[in-house]
Write a protein that holds these residues in place. Structure first.
Motif, PDB file in Angstrom:
ATOM      1  N   THR A 204       0.856  -1.187   0.000  1.00 40.08           N
ATOM      2  CA  THR A 204       0.000   0.000   0.000  1.00 40.08           C
ATOM      3  C   THR A 204       0.890   1.234   0.000  1.00 40.08           C
ATOM      4  O   THR A 204       1.730   1.387   0.892  1.00 40.08           O
ATOM      5  CB  THR A 204      -0.921   0.008   1.232  1.00 40.08           C
TER       6      THR A 204
ATOM      7  N   SER B  19       1.463   5.446  -0.102  1.00 39.06           N
ATOM      8  CA  SER B  19       0.897   6.757   0.208  1.00 39.06           C
ATOM      9  C   SER B  19       2.003   7.791   0.036  1.00 39.06           C
ATOM     10  O   SER B  19       3.187   7.469   0.090  1.00 39.06           O
ATOM     11  CB  SER B  19       0.329   6.798   1.628  1.00 39.06           C
TER      12      SER B  19
ATOM     13  N   GLU C  16       2.749  12.383   0.370  1.00 36.95           N
ATOM     14  CA  GLU C  16       2.273  13.697   0.755  1.00 36.95           C
ATOM     15  C   GLU C  16       1.989  14.504  -0.495  1.00 36.95           C
ATOM     16  O   GLU C  16       2.878  14.719  -1.338  1.00 36.95           O
ATOM     17  CB  GLU C  16       3.330  14.394   1.617  1.00 36.95           C
ATOM     18  N   TYR C  17       0.768  14.935  -0.631  1.00 34.90           N
ATOM     19  CA  TYR C  17       0.346  15.697  -1.793  1.00 34.90           C
ATOM     20  C   TYR C  17       1.108  17.028  -1.857  1.00 34.90           C
ATOM     21  O   TYR C  17       1.358  17.663  -0.844  1.00 34.90           O
ATOM     22  CB  TYR C  17      -1.157  15.976  -1.732  1.00 34.90           C
TER      23      TYR C  17
ATOM     24  N   TYR D 140       7.251   7.939  -1.690  1.00 39.52           N
ATOM     25  CA  TYR D 140       6.136   7.093  -1.282  1.00 39.52           C
ATOM     26  C   TYR D 140       6.481   6.324  -0.015  1.00 39.52           C
ATOM     27  O   TYR D 140       7.583   5.823   0.133  1.00 39.52           O
ATOM     28  CB  TYR D 140       5.799   6.088  -2.385  1.00 39.52           C
TER      29      TYR D 140
ATOM     30  N   ASN E  26       5.722   2.984   1.617  1.00 39.20           N
ATOM     31  CA  ASN E  26       5.228   1.678   1.207  1.00 39.20           C
ATOM     32  C   ASN E  26       5.027   0.813   2.441  1.00 39.20           C
ATOM     33  O   ASN E  26       5.957   0.608   3.220  1.00 39.20           O
ATOM     34  CB  ASN E  26       6.228   1.016   0.251  1.00 39.20           C
TER      35      ASN E  26
END
Length: 171
Positions: A122, A124, A126-127, A134, A136
């Motif tokens: 998975t 994710s 930070e925008y 990422y 992970n």
């Protein structure tokens, strides 16, 4: 006299061996510990996170969960019930190129663990970053639950985790 549950016995066995790797062998450093009673559903959760001393940028987590149903079946000694816990192993690491790195991570896990269930990764980030890094989360799931019959497997489980941390650290 108090008779500890399967969850408690597994938790203590895992905890003892992980802390031996930290305090006695000085191979790892424990970075987080959770021992939770979730009152909303009366479940138990235990996790230990740790890193290799040589590779502190990748974290391993051993997570043990059990439900009210299992706890009640054991405490009430319900016939026909076999109390057990769910075991999950997670690795947390940062990657920059998921298109290539995720497949290499999956291959490392396949070679060491030979899992029956697919490994879940998975991602994710930070925008707003120009070049995202990422996070992970690599999760190993097992197709069966564990109980005290698997206590002897804990050293082998820890060895697999240490191997995985070392291989991921060399990527």
């Amino acid at each position: 006299m108090f008779d500890p549950t399967v969850f408690e016995n597994l938790k203590v066995a895992i905890e003892n061996q992980v802390y031996d790797l930290d305090n006695l062998d000085e191979i790892i450093r424990v970075t987080d510990r959770v021992d939770r009673l979730e009152l909303s559903v009366m479940a138990r959760e235990f996790s230990l996170q740790f890193v290799l001393i040589d590779h502190p940028d990748i974290t391993a987590e051993i997570r043990l969960d059990t439900s009210l149903k299992d706890l009640a079946a054991e405490i009430l000694e319900m016939p026909g019930e076999t109390p057990a816990c769910t075991l999950r192993i997670r690795f947390y690491m940062k990657i920059e190129n998921p298109d290539s790195q995720c497949e290499r991570i999956a291959e490392v896990v396949r070679k060491i663990w030979e899992p029956e269930l697919p490994t879940v990764q998975t991602l994710s980030f930070e925008y707003g970053q120009n070049r995202p890094i990422y996070r992970n989360t690599v999760e190993l799931r097992f197709n069966r639950r564990i109980n005290e019959d698997q206590m002897e497997d804990i050293p082998n489980l820890l060895d697999h985790i240490l191997q995985t941390l070392a291989k991921l650290g060399k990527m």
